[in-house]
Design a protein around this motif. Structure first.
Motif, PDB file in Angstrom:
ATOM      1  N   GLY A 221       0.805  -1.210   0.000  1.00  0.00           N
ATOM      2  CA  GLY A 221       0.000   0.000   0.000  1.00  0.00           C
ATOM      3  C   GLY A 221       0.838   1.259   0.000  1.00  0.00           C
ATOM      4  O   GLY A 221       0.450   2.285  -0.581  1.00  0.00           O
ATOM      5  N   ASP A 222       1.993   1.221   0.643  1.00  0.00           N
ATOM      6  CA  ASP A 222       2.890   2.375   0.686  1.00  0.00           C
ATOM      7  C   ASP A 222       3.651   2.569  -0.624  1.00  0.00           C
ATOM      8  O   ASP A 222       4.030   3.687  -0.974  1.00  0.00           O
ATOM      9  CB  ASP A 222       3.900   2.212   1.827  1.00  0.00           C
ATOM     10  N   LEU A 223       3.879   1.469  -1.358  1.00  0.00           N
ATOM     11  CA  LEU A 223       4.793   1.518  -2.502  1.00  0.00           C
ATOM     12  C   LEU A 223       4.129   1.394  -3.861  1.00  0.00           C
ATOM     13  O   LEU A 223       4.685   1.871  -4.862  1.00  0.00           O
ATOM     14  CB  LEU A 223       5.835   0.396  -2.354  1.00  0.00           C
ATOM     15  N   VAL A 224       2.964   0.763  -3.930  1.00  0.00           N
ATOM     16  CA  VAL A 224       2.357   0.441  -5.218  1.00  0.00           C
ATOM     17  C   VAL A 224       1.037   1.194  -5.376  1.00  0.00           C
ATOM     18  O   VAL A 224       0.109   0.989  -4.595  1.00  0.00           O
ATOM     19  CB  VAL A 224       2.096  -1.077  -5.339  1.00  0.00           C
ATOM     20  N   PRO A 225       0.921   2.077  -6.379  1.00  0.00           N
ATOM     21  CA  PRO A 225      -0.331   2.819  -6.564  1.00  0.00           C
ATOM     22  C   PRO A 225      -1.428   1.947  -7.168  1.00  0.00           C
ATOM     23  O   PRO A 225      -1.159   0.939  -7.815  1.00  0.00           O
ATOM     24  CB  PRO A 225       0.069   3.938  -7.529  1.00  0.00           C
ATOM     25  N   VAL A 226      -2.666   2.356  -6.931  1.00  0.00           N
ATOM     26  CA  VAL A 226      -3.819   1.700  -7.547  1.00  0.00           C
ATOM     27  C   VAL A 226      -4.257   2.538  -8.734  1.00  0.00           C
ATOM     28  O   VAL A 226      -4.325   3.765  -8.652  1.00  0.00           O
ATOM     29  CB  VAL A 226      -4.981   1.565  -6.540  1.00  0.00           C
ATOM     30  N   GLY A 227      -4.570   1.920  -9.853  1.00  0.00           N
ATOM     31  CA  GLY A 227      -5.017   2.669 -11.023  1.00  0.00           C
ATOM     32  C   GLY A 227      -4.958   1.808 -12.255  1.00  0.00           C
ATOM     33  O   GLY A 227      -4.711   0.600 -12.184  1.00  0.00           O
ATOM     34  N   ARG A 228      -5.190   2.413 -13.387  1.00  0.00           N
ATOM     35  CA  ARG A 228      -5.148   1.685 -14.639  1.00  0.00           C
ATOM     36  C   ARG A 228      -3.776   1.039 -14.840  1.00  0.00           C
ATOM     37  O   ARG A 228      -2.742   1.606 -14.492  1.00  0.00           O
ATOM     38  CB  ARG A 228      -5.424   2.632 -15.808  1.00  0.00           C
ATOM     39  N   GLY A 229      -3.811  -0.154 -15.397  1.00  0.00           N
ATOM     40  CA  GLY A 229      -2.585  -0.925 -15.578  1.00  0.00           C
ATOM     41  C   GLY A 229      -2.708  -2.168 -14.726  1.00  0.00           C
ATOM     42  O   GLY A 229      -3.268  -3.166 -15.138  1.00  0.00           O
ATOM     43  N   GLY A 230      -2.193  -2.096 -13.499  1.00  0.00           N
ATOM     44  CA  GLY A 230      -2.351  -3.214 -12.586  1.00  0.00           C
ATOM     45  C   GLY A 230      -3.775  -3.363 -12.085  1.00  0.00           C
ATOM     46  O   GLY A 230      -4.183  -4.444 -11.677  1.00  0.00           O
TER      47      GLY A 230
END
Length: 396
Positions: A98-107
């Protein structure tokens, strides 16, 4: 002497028996694999046989007699292995993501799949099932998409997130079981100041092996950011024993988007109270259980996934059983032990374990009892008539 198969047919070794050979290597090969005797022995022209196999390979052919033990084992031999994942390890890893990986288009999703150690690094919890911990930070939105795969969410702790299923906002709270059937648009958004995590279950491996997957992006956010206490689907469908006359046709998937913990809890508690009164309500002494169902058919909530919930009284236990098909379990509350094959493992809140096909297992509750959520591929197995169960101490 060979024992007949359960369906009355001749066993594999009877179908492929050969005259006794004095060649010890051939005898050993036949013992290891009955079909191996077909190309062993002193009268075999080895050079011609090797050329035959080379010609098979050149034409993309594969003889059954060299593959039989792999293709048709005497009992299921899953590559997936029984395994336990600790919530105390999973959740901190999800927090770091949660600190390192953003949520959004792509993943699209911050979801961390449970990879079965027997499946060579594939992100599958079993050969047919996918399970993951999904983590959504404060005020984050996971954009909408849809796919062929059937999916659900089960919430082990927390609240403040809504999942939007085909435009219907559905609150996610501790103990809730929430559906996202195949080809339904869905996204998630967190209205709170705290992160939230839950488990996802899908039929991804099955759909992948069947080459039936489709995927489509939806809204960049979600189509409705309202935060109702109760979804529209629940308002129409979630009344025990009552069905709207506007929806009398059978639905492939349950039209209920959320099965609320308060009802699951009550149903389990009443089963145990009825047991106390001497009524036949539990499936084993001290073991209450319910199945989430589709109110339009009475069957499973989705065509490829079954979901159930179990409650064991203090110190109660299940019989050892084997099932064709695989299942995944998560401890919702309490503690106990699970025996998978010959190995016994302690369980605590949030821990997950997988039971591959035909692996024997049993559950023992601790001093305060144990609650467990379970999902499986049973609808697939049963629809194809491959289902088989063995329960220790129960006459077939």
């Amino acid at each position: 002497m060979s024992t007949p198969n359960l369906d009355g047919s001749a066993p594999v070794d009877a179908l492929h028996s050969e005259p006794a050979s004095t060649d010890s290597a051939a005898t050993e090969a036949a013992a290891a694999s009955p079909a191996a005797a077909m190309d062993s022995g002193p009268d075999i022209d080895r050079e011609a046989l090797d050329q035959l196999y080379a010609d098979f390979a050149a034409e993309n052919l594969n003889p059954l007699w060299t593959q039989l033990s792999d293709l048709m084992p005497m009992t299921p031999e899953p590559k997936a292995v029984a395994h336990v994942w600790r919530w105390s390890t999973l959740y901190p890893l999800a927090e770091r993501a949660g600190d390192l990986v953003p949520v959004g288009r792509g993943g699209e999703r911050r979801a961390i799949a449970l990879a079965n150690p027997g499946l060579g690094g594939a992100p599958y919890v079993s050969s047919t099932l996918w399970a993951a911990i999904q983590y959504l930070g404060p005020k984050e939105t996971a954009p909408e998409h849809r796919h062929s795969q059937n999916a659900f969410r089960f919430v082990i702790e927390g609240e403040g997130v809504w999942t939007v299923v085909n435009g219907d906002p559905v609150a996610m709270r501790r103990g809730d079981f929430l559906l996202t059937p195949g080809w339904n648009f869905h996204g998630h958004y967190n209205e709170s100041e705290a992160p939230m995590a839950w488990i996802d279950g899908l039929d991804i491996p099955f759909v992948h092996y069947m080459d039936t997957s489709f995927f489509e992006f939806g809204s960049e956010r979600v189509t409705d950011e309202a935060t109702p206490d109760i979804s529209r689907a629940e308002r129409l469908w979630a009344y025990p024993g009552l069905r709207p006359l506007s929806g009398l046709d059978a639905h492939t998937n349950s039209p209920i988007h959320a099965y609320r913990w308060e009802y699951t809890d009550k149903a389990l508690a009443e089963q145990l109270l009825l047991e106390d009164e001497g009524q036949p309500a539990t499936i084993e002494p001290g073991h209450a259980a319910v199945r989430y169902s589709n109110p339009t058919t009475g069957g499973d909530v989705m065509p490829t996934l079954r979901a159930q919930f179990h409650r064991f009284r203090a110190d109660a236990s299940s019989r050892t059983r084997r099932d064709v098909g695989s299942s995944v379990w998560q401890v919702f509350e309490g503690a106990g032990t699970v025996t998978l094959g010959d190995e016994q493992t302690e369980l605590g809140k949030g821990d997950l374990f997988v039971v591959p096909s035909w692996v024997p297992y049993s559950i023992q509750a601790g001093a305060e009892g144990i609650d467990l959520f379970e999902f499986s591929d049973a609808p697939i197995v049963e629809r194809l008539s491959f289902n088989r169960t063995f329960i220790e101490g129960v006459t077939p």
